[in-house]
Write a protein that holds these residues in place. Structure first.
Motif, PDB file in Angstrom:
ATOM      1  N   ALA A  94     -53.209  15.071 -42.823  1.00  0.00           N
ATOM      2  CA  ALA A  94     -52.636  14.080 -43.744  1.00  0.00           C
ATOM      3  C   ALA A  94     -51.191  13.760 -43.350  1.00  0.00           C
ATOM      4  CB  ALA A  94     -52.704  14.602 -45.174  1.00  0.00           C
ATOM      5  N   LEU A  95     -50.423  14.788 -42.968  1.00  0.00           N
ATOM      6  CA  LEU A  95     -49.024  14.564 -42.584  1.00  0.00           C
ATOM      7  C   LEU A  95     -48.933  13.811 -41.273  1.00  0.00           C
ATOM      8  CD1 LEU A  95     -47.591  18.031 -43.581  1.00  0.00           C
ATOM      9  CD2 LEU A  95     -46.989  15.830 -44.618  1.00  0.00           C
ATOM     10  N   ARG A  96     -49.847  14.140 -40.371  1.00  0.00           N
ATOM     11  CA  ARG A  96     -49.831  13.488 -39.068  1.00  0.00           C
ATOM     12  C   ARG A  96     -50.085  11.986 -39.205  1.00  0.00           C
ATOM     13  NH1 ARG A  96     -53.389  16.745 -35.149  1.00  0.00           N
ATOM     14  NH2 ARG A  96     -51.582  17.994 -34.561  1.00  0.00           N
ATOM     15  N   ARG A  97     -50.899  11.627 -40.200  1.00  0.00           N
ATOM     16  CA  ARG A  97     -51.186  10.197 -40.417  1.00  0.00           C
ATOM     17  C   ARG A  97     -49.978   9.430 -40.948  1.00  0.00           C
ATOM     18  NH1 ARG A  97     -56.272  11.813 -42.288  1.00  0.00           N
ATOM     19  NH2 ARG A  97     -55.862  11.432 -44.481  1.00  0.00           N
ATOM     20  N   LYS A  98     -49.042  10.160 -41.546  1.00  0.00           N
ATOM     21  CA  LYS A  98     -47.844   9.485 -42.068  1.00  0.00           C
ATOM     22  C   LYS A  98     -46.936   9.007 -40.936  1.00  0.00           C
ATOM     23  CE  LYS A  98     -47.531  12.034 -46.423  1.00  0.00           C
ATOM     24  NZ  LYS A  98     -47.234  11.074 -47.501  1.00  0.00           N
ATOM     25  N   ILE A  99     -47.061   9.662 -39.781  1.00  0.00           N
ATOM     26  CA  ILE A  99     -46.194   9.328 -38.640  1.00  0.00           C
ATOM     27  C   ILE A  99     -47.084   8.815 -37.508  1.00  0.00           C
ATOM     28  CG2 ILE A  99     -44.370  10.187 -37.094  1.00  0.00           C
ATOM     29  CD1 ILE A  99     -43.644  10.696 -39.996  1.00  0.00           C
ATOM     30  N   GLY A 100     -47.121   7.499 -37.336  1.00  0.00           N
ATOM     31  CA  GLY A 100     -47.928   6.931 -36.250  1.00  0.00           C
ATOM     32  C   GLY A 100     -47.154   6.954 -34.945  1.00  0.00           C
ATOM     33  N   MET A 101     -47.882   6.870 -33.832  1.00  0.00           N
ATOM     34  CA  MET A 101     -47.189   6.794 -32.538  1.00  0.00           C
ATOM     35  C   MET A 101     -47.746   5.682 -31.677  1.00  0.00           C
ATOM     36  SD  MET A 101     -45.962  10.285 -30.774  1.00  0.00           S
ATOM     37  CE  MET A 101     -44.996   9.453 -29.540  1.00  0.00           C
ATOM     38  N   VAL A 102     -46.856   4.933 -31.063  1.00  0.00           N
ATOM     39  CA  VAL A 102     -47.259   3.891 -30.108  1.00  0.00           C
ATOM     40  C   VAL A 102     -46.594   4.231 -28.777  1.00  0.00           C
ATOM     41  CG1 VAL A 102     -47.127   1.434 -29.546  1.00  0.00           C
ATOM     42  CG2 VAL A 102     -47.541   2.145 -31.908  1.00  0.00           C
ATOM     43  N   PHE A 103     -47.408   4.259 -27.720  1.00  0.00           N
ATOM     44  CA  PHE A 103     -46.913   4.693 -26.417  1.00  0.00           C
ATOM     45  C   PHE A 103     -46.616   3.500 -25.503  1.00  0.00           C
ATOM     46  CE2 PHE A 103     -49.428   8.106 -28.251  1.00  0.00           C
ATOM     47  CZ  PHE A 103     -48.584   9.193 -28.099  1.00  0.00           C
ATOM     48  N   GLN A 104     -46.146   3.874 -24.310  1.00  0.00           N
ATOM     49  CA  GLN A 104     -45.713   2.904 -23.324  1.00  0.00           C
ATOM     50  C   GLN A 104     -46.842   1.989 -22.816  1.00  0.00           C
ATOM     51  OE1 GLN A 104     -44.345   4.628 -19.453  1.00  0.00           O
ATOM     52  NE2 GLN A 104     -42.362   4.326 -20.416  1.00  0.00           N
ATOM     53  N   ASN A 105     -47.943   2.623 -22.420  1.00  0.00           N
ATOM     54  CA  ASN A 105     -48.980   1.877 -21.702  1.00  0.00           C
ATOM     55  C   ASN A 105     -50.070   1.387 -22.648  1.00  0.00           C
ATOM     56  OD1 ASN A 105     -51.008   0.953 -20.060  1.00  0.00           O
ATOM     57  ND2 ASN A 105     -50.783   2.593 -18.554  1.00  0.00           N
ATOM     58  N   LEU A 173     -54.056   3.013 -40.260  1.00  0.00           N
ATOM     59  CA  LEU A 173     -54.015   4.374 -40.825  1.00  0.00           C
ATOM     60  C   LEU A 173     -52.947   4.485 -41.917  1.00  0.00           C
ATOM     61  CD1 LEU A 173     -54.404   6.299 -37.459  1.00  0.00           C
ATOM     62  CD2 LEU A 173     -56.072   6.215 -39.311  1.00  0.00           C
ATOM     63  N   LEU A 174     -52.313   3.357 -42.247  1.00  0.00           N
ATOM     64  CA  LEU A 174     -51.303   3.274 -43.311  1.00  0.00           C
ATOM     65  C   LEU A 174     -50.173   4.300 -43.166  1.00  0.00           C
ATOM     66  CD1 LEU A 174     -53.705   2.805 -46.386  1.00  0.00           C
ATOM     67  CD2 LEU A 174     -52.880   1.060 -44.808  1.00  0.00           C
ATOM     68  N   PRO A 175     -49.487   4.298 -42.039  1.00  0.00           N
ATOM     69  CA  PRO A 175     -48.398   5.269 -41.848  1.00  0.00           C
ATOM     70  C   PRO A 175     -47.152   4.867 -42.639  1.00  0.00           C
ATOM     71  CG  PRO A 175     -48.413   3.709 -40.043  1.00  0.00           C
ATOM     72  CD  PRO A 175     -49.580   3.336 -40.925  1.00  0.00           C
ATOM     73  N   ASP A 176     -46.304   5.870 -42.934  1.00  0.00           N
ATOM     74  CA  ASP A 176     -44.993   5.580 -43.536  1.00  0.00           C
ATOM     75  C   ASP A 176     -43.984   5.263 -42.444  1.00  0.00           C
ATOM     76  OD1 ASP A 176     -45.908   6.144 -46.052  1.00  0.00           O
ATOM     77  OD2 ASP A 176     -45.376   8.259 -45.949  1.00  0.00           O
ATOM     78  N   CYS A 177     -44.223   5.829 -41.278  1.00  0.00           N
ATOM     79  CA  CYS A 177     -43.240   5.774 -40.195  1.00  0.00           C
ATOM     80  C   CYS A 177     -43.991   5.595 -38.876  1.00  0.00           C
ATOM     81  CB  CYS A 177     -42.490   7.111 -40.209  1.00  0.00           C
ATOM     82  SG  CYS A 177     -41.386   7.385 -38.816  1.00  0.00           S
ATOM     83  N   ILE A 178     -43.442   4.809 -37.969  1.00  0.00           N
ATOM     84  CA  ILE A 178     -44.053   4.699 -36.637  1.00  0.00           C
ATOM     85  C   ILE A 178     -42.995   5.041 -35.594  1.00  0.00           C
ATOM     86  CG2 ILE A 178     -45.304   3.252 -34.975  1.00  0.00           C
ATOM     87  CD1 ILE A 178     -46.302   1.536 -37.235  1.00  0.00           C
ATOM     88  N   VAL A 179     -43.366   5.927 -34.678  1.00  0.00           N
ATOM     89  CA  VAL A 179     -42.499   6.272 -33.557  1.00  0.00           C
ATOM     90  C   VAL A 179     -43.016   5.489 -32.350  1.00  0.00           C
ATOM     91  CG1 VAL A 179     -41.583   8.120 -32.115  1.00  0.00           C
ATOM     92  CG2 VAL A 179     -42.209   8.604 -34.501  1.00  0.00           C
TER      93      VAL A 179
END
Ligand SMILES: Nc1ncnc2c1ncn2[C@@H]1O[C@H](COP(=O)(O)OP(=O)(O)O)[C@@H](O)[C@H]1O
Ligand SMILES: [Mg+2]
Length: 303
Positions: A94-105, A173-179
């Motif tokens: 559940a916590l992991r879904r709050k922080i999404g990640m978008v990568f380089q490629n 995934l409805l994140p609060d934050c995206i890195v």
């Protein structure tokens, strides 16, 4: 005793204290990469992270997303300590879904052969009911301005479009934050601009907290806050103006300042002109130079 205002805690989407991480080689030697990092990130803010190659930015991002587990320290996501002994697997997911990640490629982030199926993949994986998946996919595609490509194959898309689909997949995934870890570094200038516009819109209109790792100074200038990482810790932290006016310190760690800041810095340092160099935009430079001209010409302003 820890005495905290609960509202103040909820205001911080991320709270990192004394986080340390070392990679372990096969022979057991540890290489420290993240060294005692502490950082609070306010909900809804837009934070840019700069640092030369190998300074630890991607490792830090993976710690925030719990892809990697630190050796020591504290990481609170939305007020919940993630490094507790008694944390359950459900809580971690559940916590992991709050922080999404978008990568380089963008190519490495595509899993399906149709755009909308790709965006649906995340919510399907976590067991969201089909009718809600439909809504989430439609809304995510709208947010990245890719609705008309819903039925396309990702292989037909440009790099910038693919990266927007990767962002939609995270949004579903409805994140609060995206890195975002250097999301524009493989894109052409048009693709970069599309992705930056999308990131800004998600932050400003949807209130999503953004952490943007980038090596483009013109992107960092658009953030509320800039952090500079060097050898696994943050050595500068402030508004873009505060950080980029530290020209010498930034150069010491192998980074550049925005071109207009560099120009004003050179005029100040090398040409000894009395101009400020805490300048981020060319219109500010124009105003400062006009003012200097007027001063030197006894008050007659330049048109
Ligand atoms: N999987 C890994 N195993 C061992 N060392 C790694 C691994 N990933 C990164 N490193 C090392 O950790 C340091 C920081 O890397 P990284 O976090 O990727 O930095 P950045 O994203 O700022 O370029 C570098 O010295 C890199 O070689
Ligand atoms: Mg990296």
């Amino acid at each position: 005793m820890e005495c905290r205002n609960p509202d103040a805690v909820r205001d911080q989407i991320l709270e990192v204290r004394d986080l340390c991480y070392s990679y372990k080689a096969e022979n057991g030697t540890l290489t420290p990469v993240i060294r005692n990092v502490s950082l609070s990130v306010q909900r809804g803010s837009f934070v840019a992270i700069l640092g030369h190659n190998g300074s630890g930015k991607s490792t830090f991002a993976k710690l925030l997303n719990m892809i990697l587990t630190p050796q020591s320290g504290s990481l609170r996501i939305d007020g919940t300590e993630t490094l507790r002994e008694d944390i359950t697997e459900e809580e971690i997911f559940a916590l992991r879904r709050k922080i999404g990640m978008v990568f380089q490629n963008p190519d490495n982030q595509m899993v399906a052969t149709i755009v909308e199926e790709d965006v649906a993949f995340g919510p399907e994986n976590i067991g969201i009911p089909p009718e809600e998946i439909r809504q989430r996919v439609d809304s995510a595609l709208r947010a990245v301005n890719m609705t008309e490509f819903a039925k396309h194959s990702p292989s037909q898309l440009s790099g910038g479009q693919k990266q927007r689909i990767a962002i939609a997949g995270i949004l579903a995934l409805l994140p609060d934050c995206i890195v975002f870890d250097e999301p524009t570094s493989m894109l052409d200038p048009a693709g970069r601009a599309e992705v930056m516009d999308t990131i800004l819109k998600l932050n400003r209109e949807k209130g999503i907290t953004v952490l943007l790792i980038t090596h483009y100074m013109d992107e960092a200038v658009q953030a509320d806050r800039v952090l500079v990482m060097d050898h696994g810790s943050f050595i500068l932290d402030g508004t873009p103006r505060e950080v980029f006016s530290q020209v010498e310190k930034i150069k010491e760690v192998g980074l550049d300042v925005p071109q207009v800041t560099e120009l004003m810095y050179r005029l100040h340092k090398d040409a000894h002109l009395e101009v400020p160099y805490d300048i981020l935009h060319s219109r500010e430079a124009v105003d400062a130079l006009k003012l200097l001209y007027a001063k030197e010409n006894g008050g007659s302003a330049l048109g």
